[in-house]
Design an enzyme around this catalytic site. Structure first.
Site, PDB file in Angstrom:
ATOM      1  N   PRO A 287       0.210   4.053   4.311  1.00  0.00           N
ATOM      2  CA  PRO A 287       0.219   5.512   4.486  1.00  0.00           C
ATOM      3  C   PRO A 287      -1.218   5.989   4.718  1.00  0.00           C
ATOM      4  O   PRO A 287      -1.966   6.259   3.774  1.00  0.00           O
ATOM      5  CB  PRO A 287       0.788   6.030   3.155  1.00  0.00           C
ATOM      6  N   ASP A 464      -6.468   4.282   3.563  1.00  0.00           N
ATOM      7  CA  ASP A 464      -5.181   4.050   2.910  1.00  0.00           C
ATOM      8  C   ASP A 464      -5.089   4.988   1.715  1.00  0.00           C
ATOM      9  O   ASP A 464      -5.862   4.875   0.753  1.00  0.00           O
ATOM     10  CB  ASP A 464      -5.093   2.583   2.472  1.00  0.00           C
ATOM     11  N   HIS A 465      -4.147   5.913   1.783  1.00  0.00           N
ATOM     12  CA  HIS A 465      -4.045   6.928   0.722  1.00  0.00           C
ATOM     13  C   HIS A 465      -3.575   6.342  -0.604  1.00  0.00           C
ATOM     14  O   HIS A 465      -3.592   7.020  -1.635  1.00  0.00           O
ATOM     15  CB  HIS A 465      -3.098   8.050   1.156  1.00  0.00           C
ATOM     16  N   ARG A 466      -3.153   5.082  -0.599  1.00  0.00           N
ATOM     17  CA  ARG A 466      -2.744   4.464  -1.858  1.00  0.00           C
ATOM     18  C   ARG A 466      -3.952   4.049  -2.695  1.00  0.00           C
ATOM     19  O   ARG A 466      -3.855   3.970  -3.916  1.00  0.00           O
ATOM     20  CB  ARG A 466      -1.884   3.227  -1.580  1.00  0.00           C
ATOM     21  N   CYS A 468      -7.087   5.516  -2.659  1.00  0.00           N
ATOM     22  CA  CYS A 468      -7.941   6.629  -3.090  1.00  0.00           C
ATOM     23  C   CYS A 468      -7.357   7.938  -2.584  1.00  0.00           C
ATOM     24  O   CYS A 468      -6.451   7.957  -1.741  1.00  0.00           O
ATOM     25  CB  CYS A 468      -9.372   6.452  -2.570  1.00  0.00           C
TER      26      CYS A 468
END
Length: 494
Positions: A287, A464-466, A468
């Protein structure tokens, strides 16, 4: 008596399962040394030369140039034996022609040659049991030890029964037609690929390069000639240029649609296929989000000019803008290690990595590749620049190894070389972030309260929003921009 060993396509590492034969480096009948490169193959990662673990005489090759082979498939056979164990010669090149040199035909030559073969030139005795068991052609010459150079085994130098010699010659002649024997004078993998896509037989194409080398222009000219001939529905070759008048499809052609409705199909394999798989996986699993900022790069460009114009003890190799940006990235990752990480889906863990293996995107004739600068966190700008230059040259010549194309932890993408300002790239899976750099161009900018023309660059960070949130990503990007605008900020970390 000599023994025949079958050399199979080895595991090339990095999860590679197949490779395409680009160029044979040896011919049937050549004497090869242990660990001598015998074939050049193209994998999904790079072009590599494959060494043979046996020393002796090449008795058969399997697969013509342009053929894809899975790992473990036979590449060639080598006869290894004592200097005195000279038996009958039967040579089969399964890689020549259009499918006529198959393994079954190679086995038939063994049957014809292996019977009635003597040892030491006496012309009496029975054939070697190893020969019949191997199903391959025996050439009774070679010591198994390294040799100084490659040599062609001459049949007249061996004692061969007349009947066996005639039978072997006939079998070889049937297996390898005269019209297609010998190597193809092509160096560029791109030329081979273009010919395969349009069903052109390179062995029937006259090259215009040095020593008859087939160039891309020769293939394109042949393609145009065939297309024009099909569109005009003229079976004769009167309108075909003289240099390509002998070109014919390598296999029977089927009815072709009109030129206006022709559909071109390009196989997704090799480097392009590997890139497609990785990008598709990145889109499925990561994501991602992107943030960007404009930065005044005037001071960075001035600092670079000062570095490259310095004389005396401070003089050294020229430092590129990309090398300076790479050094800024390593300093930023030291402050924001969240972005130098990967996600372990099975363990549901974020894995932060201690070393920075910095990848940089490079566009080549074979497609997009991402060479990796190892341990970039321990290098200065000069060292990073030298490694980038070395890897870029290797990428252009197709000599990057799989190890040099894998293991990256963060990617720097300089798309400004294409004359564009910004981009939202796809993260290089399984990394967590990619910094994009646009072109540096003069723009109006407010500097010290006044409007001025400054050198401006757009920086973008896809992450990658997972691993940070936006605050961490924004902090990283702002630090990079500050270093671009004020290179002295880097002095804190030098």
């Amino acid at each position: 008596m000599p023994q025949v060993f079958e050399f199979k396509l080895p595991d090339l590492g990095e999860g590679l399962t197949e490779a395409e034969i680009v160029r044979w480096l040896v011919e049937v009948g050549d004497v090869v040394a242990i660990d001598q490169p015998v074939v050049e193959v193209e994998t999904a990662k790079a072009m590599v030369e494959v060494p043979c673990p046996y020393g002796g005489v090449v008795t058969a090759r399997f697969g013509e140039e342009g053929t894809e082979l899975p790992v473990g498939a036979p590449l060639l056979t080598v006869a290894v034996g004592s200097e005195g164990a000279l038996g009958p010669v039967g040579l089969v090149d399964s890689g020549s022609g259009s499918g006529s040199g198959s393994g079954a035909e190679a086995g038939s030559v063994v049957s014809a040659v292996g019977s009635g073969a003597g040892s030491g030139g006496a012309g009496s005795g029975s054939g070697s049991g190893e020969a019949e068991a191997s199903g391959n052609v025996l050439v009774g010459y070679g010591t198994g030890a390294p040799v100084a150079r490659r040599r062609r085994v001459r049949p007249e130098a061996m004692a061969v029964p007349a009947a066996a010699h005639v039978t072997a010659a006939a079998a070889v002649s049937a297996a390898v037609p005269d019209a297609v024997q010998g190597p193809v004078a092509v160096v560029s993998p791109l030329v081979r690929k273009l010919a395969r896509q349009h069903d052109l037989d390179l062995r029937q194409l006259a090259g215009s390069g040095p020593d008859g080398l087939i160039l891309r222009a020769d293939v394109e000219s042949a393609i145009r000639a065939l297309t024009e001939g099909a569109a005009a529905a003229t079976p004769t070759s009167a309108s075909v240029p003289e240099s390509v008048s002998a070109v014919q499809p390598s296999r029977p052609s089927v009815a072709q649609p009109a030129a206006s409705s022709a559909v071109e199909r390009i196989p997704l394999r090799g480097v392009r296929g590997a890139v497609a798989d990785k990008l598709a996986r990145s889109r499925r699993e990561i994501p991602d989000a992107t943030c960007w900022v404009d930065a005044d790069a005037t001071e960075l460009m001035a600092a670079r000019s000062a570095m490259n114009s310095a004389g005396g003890p401070a003089a050294g190799p020229k430092v590129s803008v990309l090398a300076l940006l790479a050094r800024i990235c390593t300093a930023a990752l030291a402050r924001f290690p969240e972005l130098n990480s990967t996600v372990d889906l099975e363990a549901r863990e974020i894995v932060r990595l201690p070393e920075v293996h910095l990848g940089f995107a490079a566009q080549t004739e074979r497609g997009l590749v991402v060479p990796v600068v190892r341990d970039a966190q321990a290098r200065n700008a000069e060292s990073i620049g030298a490694e980038i230059a070395r890897l870029t040259e290797a990428a252009r010549t197709g000599r990057l190894t799989p190890a040099e194309l894998t293991g990256g932890t963060f990617t720097l993408n300089n798309y400004g070389v294409f004359g564009v300002d910004g981009s939202t790239p796809i993260i290089n899976h399984p990394e967590a972030a990619m910094l994009g750099v646009g072109r540096i161009v003069p723009k109006p900018w407010v500097h010290e309260g006044e409007l001025a023309v400054r050198q401006v660059v757009q920086l973008s960070l896809t992450f990658d929003h997972r691993v940070c949130d936006g605050g961490t990503a924004g902090g990283f990007l702002r630090y990079v921009a500050d270093c671009v605008e004020q290179p002295a900020v880097l002095l804190r970390t030098l």
